[in-house]
Design a protein around this motif. Structure first.
Motif, mmCIF file in Angstrom:
data_model
loop_
_atom_site.group_PDB
_atom_site.id
_atom_site.type_symbol
_atom_site.label_atom_id
_atom_site.label_comp_id
_atom_site.label_asym_id
_atom_site.label_seq_id
_atom_site.Cartn_x
_atom_site.Cartn_y
_atom_site.Cartn_z
ATOM 1 N N PRO A 1 2.339 3.723 16.224
ATOM 2 C CA PRO A 1 3.090 4.770 15.520
ATOM 3 C C PRO A 1 3.389 5.982 16.399
ATOM 4 C CG PRO A 1 1.180 4.036 14.259
ATOM 5 C CD PRO A 1 1.028 3.486 15.632
ATOM 6 N N ARG A 2 4.522 6.612 16.115
ATOM 7 C CA ARG A 2 4.872 7.857 16.795
ATOM 8 C C ARG A 2 4.035 9.007 16.232
ATOM 9 N NH1 ARG A 2 9.682 5.626 15.190
ATOM 10 N NH2 ARG A 2 9.969 7.274 13.618
ATOM 11 N N THR A 3 4.091 10.152 16.902
ATOM 12 C CA THR A 3 3.311 11.318 16.484
ATOM 13 C C THR A 3 3.622 11.720 15.051
ATOM 14 O OG1 THR A 3 3.194 12.137 18.763
ATOM 15 C CG2 THR A 3 2.772 13.724 16.999
ATOM 16 N N ALA A 4 4.904 11.767 14.711
ATOM 17 C CA ALA A 4 5.287 12.156 13.356
ATOM 18 C C ALA A 4 4.777 11.154 12.324
ATOM 19 C CB ALA A 4 6.815 12.283 13.262
ATOM 20 N N GLN A 5 4.781 9.878 12.675
ATOM 21 C CA GLN A 5 4.284 8.866 11.761
ATOM 22 C C GLN A 5 2.776 8.989 11.565
ATOM 23 O OE1 GLN A 5 5.958 5.506 13.906
ATOM 24 N NE2 GLN A 5 7.542 5.210 12.339
ATOM 25 N N LEU A 6 2.052 9.301 12.645
ATOM 26 C CA LEU A 6 0.606 9.509 12.528
ATOM 27 C C LEU A 6 0.296 10.706 11.640
ATOM 28 C CD1 LEU A 6 -0.642 8.877 16.170
ATOM 29 C CD2 LEU A 6 -1.125 7.486 14.144
ATOM 30 N N GLU A 7 1.115 11.746 11.768
ATOM 31 C CA GLU A 7 0.916 12.915 10.909
ATOM 32 C C GLU A 7 1.107 12.544 9.444
ATOM 33 O OE1 GLU A 7 3.657 15.757 12.429
ATOM 34 O OE2 GLU A 7 2.431 16.299 14.167
ATOM 35 N N GLY A 8 2.113 11.720 9.180
ATOM 36 C CA GLY A 8 2.338 11.263 7.805
ATOM 37 C C GLY A 8 1.201 10.396 7.305
ATOM 38 N N MET A 9 0.649 9.555 8.170
ATOM 39 C CA MET A 9 -0.457 8.685 7.788
ATOM 40 C C MET A 9 -1.694 9.492 7.421
ATOM 41 S SD MET A 9 0.027 5.663 10.636
ATOM 42 C CE MET A 9 -1.573 4.929 10.284
ATOM 43 N N GLN A 10 -1.884 10.629 8.077
ATOM 44 C CA GLN A 10 -3.062 11.452 7.804
ATOM 45 C C GLN A 10 -2.999 12.100 6.423
ATOM 46 O OE1 GLN A 10 -4.481 13.891 11.313
ATOM 47 N NE2 GLN A 10 -2.638 13.028 12.226
ATOM 48 N N ARG A 11 -1.798 12.222 5.861
ATOM 49 C CA ARG A 11 -1.630 12.811 4.533
ATOM 50 C C ARG A 11 -1.332 11.756 3.465
ATOM 51 N NH1 ARG A 11 1.772 15.946 7.828
ATOM 52 N NH2 ARG A 11 3.584 14.887 6.912
ATOM 53 N N ALA A 12 -1.241 10.503 3.886
ATOM 54 C CA ALA A 12 -0.755 9.435 3.004
ATOM 55 C C ALA A 12 -1.752 9.061 1.912
ATOM 56 C CB ALA A 12 -0.410 8.203 3.833
ATOM 57 N N ARG A 13 -1.204 8.553 0.828
ATOM 58 C CA ARG A 13 -2.016 7.972 -0.235
ATOM 59 C C ARG A 13 -1.976 6.450 -0.178
ATOM 60 N NH1 ARG A 13 -1.211 11.332 -5.740
ATOM 61 N NH2 ARG A 13 -3.197 10.296 -6.117
ATOM 62 N N SER A 14 -1.061 5.903 0.635
ATOM 63 C CA SER A 14 -1.033 4.455 0.886
ATOM 64 C C SER A 14 -0.381 4.206 2.234
ATOM 65 C CB SER A 14 -0.280 3.703 -0.221
ATOM 66 O OG SER A 14 1.102 4.008 -0.201
ATOM 67 N N ILE A 15 -0.875 3.188 2.937
ATOM 68 C CA ILE A 15 -0.373 2.828 4.270
ATOM 69 C C ILE A 15 -0.224 1.312 4.321
ATOM 70 C CG2 ILE A 15 -0.835 2.848 6.761
ATOM 71 C CD1 ILE A 15 -2.657 5.255 6.311
ATOM 72 N N GLY A 16 0.832 0.842 4.958
ATOM 73 C CA GLY A 16 1.004 -0.593 5.108
ATOM 74 C C GLY A 16 2.227 -0.920 5.928
ATOM 75 N N VAL A 17 2.792 -2.092 5.659
ATOM 76 C CA VAL A 17 3.970 -2.541 6.386
ATOM 77 C C VAL A 17 4.965 -3.163 5.417
ATOM 78 C CG1 VAL A 17 2.840 -2.940 8.608
ATOM 79 C CG2 VAL A 17 2.872 -4.773 6.886
ATOM 80 N N SER A 18 6.219 -3.152 5.832
ATOM 81 C CA SER A 18 7.280 -3.866 5.130
ATOM 82 C C SER A 18 7.758 -4.958 6.068
ATOM 83 C CB SER A 18 8.421 -2.923 4.770
ATOM 84 O OG SER A 18 9.498 -3.641 4.178
ATOM 85 N N LEU A 19 7.642 -6.198 5.639
ATOM 86 C CA LEU A 19 8.035 -7.333 6.471
ATOM 87 C C LEU A 19 9.372 -7.893 6.011
ATOM 88 C CD1 LEU A 19 4.623 -9.252 6.756
ATOM 89 C CD2 LEU A 19 5.507 -7.403 8.195
ATOM 90 N N GLY A 20 10.263 -8.125 6.979
ATOM 91 C CA GLY A 20 11.555 -8.725 6.679
ATOM 92 C C GLY A 20 11.566 -10.186 7.075
ATOM 93 N N TYR A 21 12.074 -11.028 6.185
ATOM 94 C CA TYR A 21 12.093 -12.468 6.429
ATOM 95 C C TYR A 21 13.534 -12.965 6.544
ATOM 96 C CZ TYR A 21 7.279 -12.105 4.751
ATOM 97 O OH TYR A 21 5.972 -11.738 4.582
ATOM 98 N N ASP A 22 13.663 -14.252 6.789
ATOM 99 C CA ASP A 22 14.989 -14.871 6.827
ATOM 100 C C ASP A 22 15.719 -14.583 5.513
ATOM 101 O OD1 ASP A 22 14.520 -15.963 9.326
ATOM 102 O OD2 ASP A 22 13.600 -17.763 8.497
ATOM 103 N N GLY A 23 17.010 -14.394 5.626
ATOM 104 C CA GLY A 23 17.797 -14.131 4.434
ATOM 105 C C GLY A 23 17.681 -12.705 3.946
ATOM 106 N N GLN A 24 17.197 -11.803 4.818
ATOM 107 C CA GLN A 24 17.084 -10.371 4.520
ATOM 108 C C GLN A 24 16.119 -10.079 3.371
ATOM 109 O OE1 GLN A 24 21.155 -9.048 3.924
ATOM 110 N NE2 GLN A 24 21.444 -8.748 6.106
ATOM 111 N N ARG A 25 15.189 -10.986 3.102
ATOM 112 C CA ARG A 25 14.184 -10.715 2.080
ATOM 113 C C ARG A 25 13.130 -9.767 2.643
ATOM 114 N NH1 ARG A 25 11.051 -14.625 1.184
ATOM 115 N NH2 ARG A 25 11.658 -15.892 2.974
ATOM 116 N N GLN A 26 12.642 -8.852 1.815
ATOM 117 C CA GLN A 26 11.640 -7.877 2.213
ATOM 118 C C GLN A 26 10.414 -7.996 1.307
ATOM 119 O OE1 GLN A 26 11.847 -5.390 4.687
ATOM 120 N NE2 GLN A 26 13.796 -6.209 5.408
ATOM 121 N N SER A 27 9.247 -7.868 1.914
ATOM 122 C CA SER A 27 8.002 -7.807 1.145
ATOM 123 C C SER A 27 7.182 -6.647 1.665
ATOM 124 C CB SER A 27 7.199 -9.117 1.283
ATOM 125 O OG SER A 27 7.852 -10.177 0.631
#
Length: 282
Positions: free
Chosen positions: A224-250
């Motif tokens: 993560p970039r510095t700004a993203q780390l700053e956001g993570m320190q204040r976050a109430r949830s952290i994770g990832v968004s994965l993109g699959y074939d056919g532009q599906r997102q989870s």
């Protein structure tokens, strides 16, 4: 597997035993009648000893309009007053220990004890959520700092009825914070894109290496970039968004309660400061 419950209760001794067995098997529980058509499940009832089976579920769900109720357990009809008192003490201790082991508030026992055996205390859905009797298919996250390869790793994990999300923060030799996220994502196809997910908002993030599929688990290594780390320190949830074939997102995320947020902030400061004597190589 989900065990559907629709019962007025029965033996408290059997209820406690079955509740523990349900948890040992990793089953989930739901108050309601399993539907026989696409219309879905129907409302049910779970009272008295049935509530112990309900509490035994790893994930505990309730069908709308279902009824859940508790009261004191009754002594056997032939029991003497001395035997009834002894049984009450034994079952009181066993019930409190059971609820604690199941992750349900022992306040539920207080409600049971305050309600005569001839009556029934109905529990609203908000009451059940407050008591931890209903967890809506989501376990509480577990966060902690562990030692790995001579360095420190901040580790969090949270399971839902559909997946498990695991996140690790480690310090690189360059005193950067590396983030690894592991999610159960098998059967959805090849992962084509990865975004950082903070409080439900996505942002592009650098990958330290391509996404790895370990069986049904997708492992992503992020920087993560510095700004993203700053956001993570204040976050109430952290994770990832994965993109699959056919532009599906989870989207997959782990909750960050206040205490865990303090751990995240402290770990980032530790990694960027001079206190880190040995880094975990990622």
């Amino acid at each position: 597997m989900i065990v559907h419950l629709n019962s007025f209760g029965g033996s408290m001794r059997v209820g406690l035993a079955l509740g523990r067995r349900i948890r040992e098997l990793g089953f989930s529980t739901q108050v309601g009648v399993k539907g026989v058509s696409s219309a879905g499940d129907d409302a049910g009832i779970c009272e008295s000893a049935c509530v112990m089976l309900f509490a035994g579920g790893r994930f505990r769900l309730i069908q709308p309009d279902s009824v859940v109720g508790v009261h004191q357990f009754a002594a056997a009809g032939q029991a003497t007053s001395e035997q009834a008192m002894a049984d009450a003490q034994i079952f009181s201790a066993a019930t409190v220990n059971f609820l604690r082991d199941m992750g349900v508030s022992t306040q539920l026992f207080s409600l049971m004890a305050a309600t005569p055996a001839s009556a029934m205390q109905a529990l609203s859905v908000p009451d059940q959520i407050k008591l931890g009797l209903v967890n809506a298919g989501t376990e509480a996250p577990v966060w902690g700092i562990e030692s790995e390869q001579g360095g420190l790793v901040l580790h969090g994990v949270q399971s839902t009825i559909s997946s498990t999300v695991e996140i690790q923060l480690a310090c690189t030799a360059q005193q950067e914070v590396a983030v690894a996220v592991m999610v159960e994502a098998g059967g959805k196809g090849d992962v084509r894109s990865v975004d950082l997910l903070v409080d439900g908002r996505t942002s592009a993030v650098a990958l330290r290496q391509p996404v790895q599929m370990l069986g049904r688990t997708a492992k992503t290594d992020l920087l993560p970039r510095t700004a993203q780390l700053e956001g993570m320190q204040r976050a109430r949830s952290i994770g990832v968004s994965l993109g699959y074939d056919g532009q599906r997102q989870s989207k997959y995320a782990i909750d960050v309660p206040a205490q865990a947020g303090a751990l995240v902030a402290g770990f980032v400061e530790l990694c960027h400061g001079t206190q880190m004597t040995r880094a975990v190589q990622r």
